[in-house]
Design a protein around this motif. Structure first.
Motif, PDB file in Angstrom:
ATOM      1  N   SER A 194       0.829  -1.383   0.041  1.00  0.00           N
ATOM      2  CA  SER A 194       0.161  -0.119  -0.114  1.00  0.00           C
ATOM      3  C   SER A 194       0.808   1.348   0.171  1.00  0.00           C
ATOM      4  O   SER A 194       0.259   2.074   0.102  1.00  0.00           O
ATOM      5  N   GLY A 218      -3.459   4.734   0.832  1.00  0.00           N
ATOM      6  CA  GLY A 218      -3.025   3.804  -0.367  1.00  0.00           C
ATOM      7  C   GLY A 218      -2.810   4.378  -1.562  1.00  0.00           C
ATOM      8  O   GLY A 218      -2.596   3.571  -2.612  1.00  0.00           O
ATOM      9  N   MET A 261      -7.424   0.888  -3.749  1.00  0.00           N
ATOM     10  CA  MET A 261      -6.086   1.139  -2.693  1.00  0.00           C
ATOM     11  C   MET A 261      -5.727   2.467  -3.130  1.00  0.00           C
ATOM     12  O   MET A 261      -5.490   3.366  -2.383  1.00  0.00           O
ATOM     13  N   LYS A 273       1.331   0.391   6.686  1.00  0.00           N
ATOM     14  CA  LYS A 273       1.269   0.029   5.485  1.00  0.00           C
ATOM     15  C   LYS A 273       0.773  -1.597   5.483  1.00  0.00           C
ATOM     16  O   LYS A 273       0.966  -2.319   6.629  1.00  0.00           O
ATOM     17  N   SER A 328       0.076   2.730  -3.616  1.00  0.00           N
ATOM     18  CA  SER A 328       0.142   1.273  -3.719  1.00  0.00           C
ATOM     19  C   SER A 328       0.409   0.653  -5.118  1.00  0.00           C
ATOM     20  O   SER A 328       0.560   1.479  -6.135  1.00  0.00           O
TER      21      SER A 328
END
Length: 329
Positions: free
Chosen positions: A163, A288, A282, A265, A291
């Motif tokens: 992420s 996120g 995400m 994370k 990501s």
């Protein structure tokens, strides 16, 4: 100290001492949280202790960690965190004002995470027998119907997603602990990931594995998952999101970013047909937005993690023996 680092020594301590002593099928799964059925409800239940030094660091404090660490363990089971317990162990002589700052940070983190601190305990130990403040939290949350997230479900073909940037928390702790300066302040990534997980589940109920790579970093988490599921993991080293500040700090300190702790994370193992949708969800969440896909699950070399290097070769990413950076959570 190595036995508390989350690596091979920690695993041996749990598997060969604690697990046989305690027994029970629920504990035998050895997940970040236990999966329980109680009165018709599916619950996740987890506990964690926090001994970080120093108590305050760029981006957070032991109070934030005490909430986010336990909330995230529940979220990694797909649960909606609801209640926490909180135990303070105080060393004689610690200033009441310091305890107050930690308590305020803990309460604010709980409100941000949407959980309630419902019960607690306080103990005081003699001067010289603690390190200011230690905190234990335990938490419970509800697991939605149709959600089955555990390390044993990793399967060949799964795409491995992470992420965001790796190693930030551990380097933030080390920089302030040792008084090091790297040209720019590195702040911990400590955060509650429950909202991010909820958004991921909204587009794919069938997430196979979630894990927050705390002690021992990404490498330890991936090795634990590979061993639990009997699969191999192959990473693309060029895809690993290691910020320049972390890479430079690790080079200076002689550390490998893959083994440095994170506190905000997550790593996800997602069926390939859902990977693009989950990655998009995400990236749409504030926690996120950076990501990336970093690899995939393979049937080869079960229980082992390897990384494809930029030179076209591969290297084995082993489980660490102990912890490069002790007392980081």
């Amino acid at each position: 100290m190595g036995h508390g680092g989350g690596g091979t020594l920690s695993a041996e301590l749990v598997e060969h001492l604690f697990a046989p002593a305690f027994g029970g099928d629920t504990l035998a799964e050895l997940g970040d949280s236990a999966h329980l059925r109680l009165g018709g409800a599916r619950l996740a239940f987890s506990t964690d202790s926090f001994v970080v030094r120093p108590l305050f660091f760029p981006g957070g404090s032991i109070g934030d960690l005490a909430v986010n660490g336990t909330v995230n363990d529940l979220a990694m089971a797909g649960a909606v965190p609801a209640y926490l317990s909180c135990g303070f162990i105080l060393e004689e002589g610690v200033e009441v004002a310091v305890v107050g700052r930690v308590a305020e940070a803990l309460g604010e983190a709980a409100r941000t995470a949407g959980v309630e601190v419902a019960t607690g305990d306080t103990k005081v130990v003699d001067a010289g027998h603690g390190d200011g403040i230690y905190i234990n939290t335990a938490g419970i949350g509800l697991v939605p119907d149709g959600v089955d997230i555990r390390p044993q479900r990793a399967a060949p073909g799964d795409v491995v997603l992470v992420s965001g940037p790796l190693g930030v928390h551990g380097v933030a702790i080390m920089s302030v602990r040792e008084g090091l300066e790297f040209g720019v302040e590195i702040e911990s990534d400590t955060a509650s990931l429950a909202g991010l997980v909820a958004d991921m589940l909204a587009v794919c109920r069938d997430l196979h594995v979630l894990r927050d790579p705390t002690r021992g970093g990404l490498a330890t988490s991936l090795n634990e998952i590979a061993a639990a599921a009997g699969v191999g993991v192959r990473l693309d080293e060029r895809s690993l999101p290691v910020p320049d500040t972390v890479a430079n700090a690790c080079a200076f300190l002689g550390l490998d970013p893959l083994y440095v702790a994170n506190e905000g994370k997550l790593v996800a193992f997602v069926p390939p047909e859902h990977a693009d949708a989950v990655l998009a969800a995400m990236r749409a969440h504030p926690l996120g937005k950076e990501s990336v896909a970093i690899g995939h699950c393979v049937p080869d070399h079960p229980g082992m993690v390897v990384a494809a290097t930029g030179l076209g070769g591969t290297r084995v990413v082993d489980m660490p023996l102990g912890e490069q950076l002790p007392r980081i959570c």
